[in-house]
Design a protein around this motif. Structure first.
Motif, short mmCIF file in Angstrom:
data_model
loop_
_atom_site.label_atom_id
_atom_site.label_comp_id
_atom_site.label_asym_id
_atom_site.label_seq_id
_atom_site.Cartn_x
_atom_site.Cartn_y
_atom_site.Cartn_z
N GLY A 176 0.79 -1.21 0.00
CA GLY A 176 0.00 0.00 0.00
C GLY A 176 0.83 1.27 0.00
N ALA A 177 2.12 1.16 0.21
CA ALA A 177 2.99 2.34 0.25
C ALA A 177 3.45 2.74 -1.14
CB ALA A 177 4.20 2.07 1.14
N GLY A 178 3.13 1.95 -2.12
CA GLY A 178 3.59 2.22 -3.48
C GLY A 178 4.72 1.27 -3.83
N PRO A 179 5.01 1.16 -5.12
CA PRO A 179 6.09 0.25 -5.54
C PRO A 179 7.45 0.74 -5.08
CG PRO A 179 5.24 1.47 -7.41
CD PRO A 179 4.37 1.81 -6.25
N VAL A 180 8.33 -0.19 -4.87
CA VAL A 180 9.71 0.13 -4.47
C VAL A 180 10.45 0.67 -5.69
CG1 VAL A 180 11.87 -0.84 -3.61
CG2 VAL A 180 9.69 -1.64 -2.68
N ALA A 181 11.08 1.83 -5.51
CA ALA A 181 11.83 2.46 -6.60
C ALA A 181 13.27 1.97 -6.59
CB ALA A 181 11.79 3.98 -6.45
N ARG A 182 13.73 1.55 -7.73
CA ARG A 182 15.12 1.14 -7.91
C ARG A 182 15.63 1.80 -9.18
NH1 ARG A 182 12.63 -3.37 -5.80
NH2 ARG A 182 13.54 -4.11 -3.85
N LEU A 183 16.43 2.85 -9.00
CA LEU A 183 16.97 3.54 -10.16
C LEU A 183 17.94 2.64 -10.92
CD1 LEU A 183 17.55 7.05 -8.60
CD2 LEU A 183 15.90 6.44 -10.38
N PRO A 184 18.02 2.80 -12.24
CA PRO A 184 18.98 2.01 -13.01
C PRO A 184 20.41 2.32 -12.57
CG PRO A 184 17.63 3.41 -14.46
CD PRO A 184 17.25 3.72 -13.06
N ASP A 185 21.25 1.33 -12.68
CA ASP A 185 22.65 1.52 -12.31
C ASP A 185 23.30 2.51 -13.26
OD1 ASP A 185 24.96 1.15 -10.84
OD2 ASP A 185 25.61 -0.58 -12.01
N ASP A 186 24.12 3.39 -12.70
CA ASP A 186 24.85 4.39 -13.47
C ASP A 186 26.29 4.36 -12.96
OD1 ASP A 186 25.30 6.41 -15.28
OD2 ASP A 186 24.34 7.97 -14.07
#
Length: 136
Positions: free
Chosen positions: A8-18
């Motif tokens: 319910g908190a929203g999807p987990v954000a995982r930025l692309p590797d840079d």
């Protein structure tokens, strides 16, 4: 513990590797050079903010942090983030954004921008309790 995906908190954000900016910074390349070459790197802007803050240049730190924060928001949105939900510190690619958010809160507090300080501090805690604890 950060909320998990689907609670319910929203999807987990995982930025692309840079990895390029991260490796340049780790190898001692000045953050201004990294930001010039990789202007979308929140990590480079966050490091610039930290260095300015350590020199006592709080307004400069604020500007660098705001740039890193907005670059990070752009990247989060491109990755499907809808403005809420965990941005875990444990995912290394998220750390630049989280560091910039922390630096923005810190500088806002120091220049007396209380509302922004409180908003950014709460946003950091909501995004990643681990980052809030680690960076404080």
């Amino acid at each position: 513990m950060a909320p998990a995906e689907g609670d319910g908190a929203g999807p987990v954000a995982r930025l692309p590797d840079d990895p390029e900016p991260r490796e340049l910074l780790a190898n001692g390349t000045p953050p201004a050079d990294v930001a010039a070459k990789y202007p979308t790197s929140s990590l480079a802007w966050a490091q610039l903010a930290d260095e300015a803050y350590e020199r006592g240049s709080v307004v400069e730190s604020y500007a660098y942090a705001r740039t890193g924060y907005h670059r990070g928001l752009d990247a989060l949105r491109r990755s499907g983030w809808k403005g809420h939900g965990p941005v875990p510190w444990e995912h290394e690619s998220n750390r630049g954004f989280l560091r910039a958010l922390h630096a923005l809160a810190r500088a806002a507090g120091d220049i007396g921008e209380q509302e922004e300080y409180e908003r950014c501090s709460q946003f950091l805690k909501d995004s990643s309790p681990t980052a809030a604890q680690t960076l404080s």
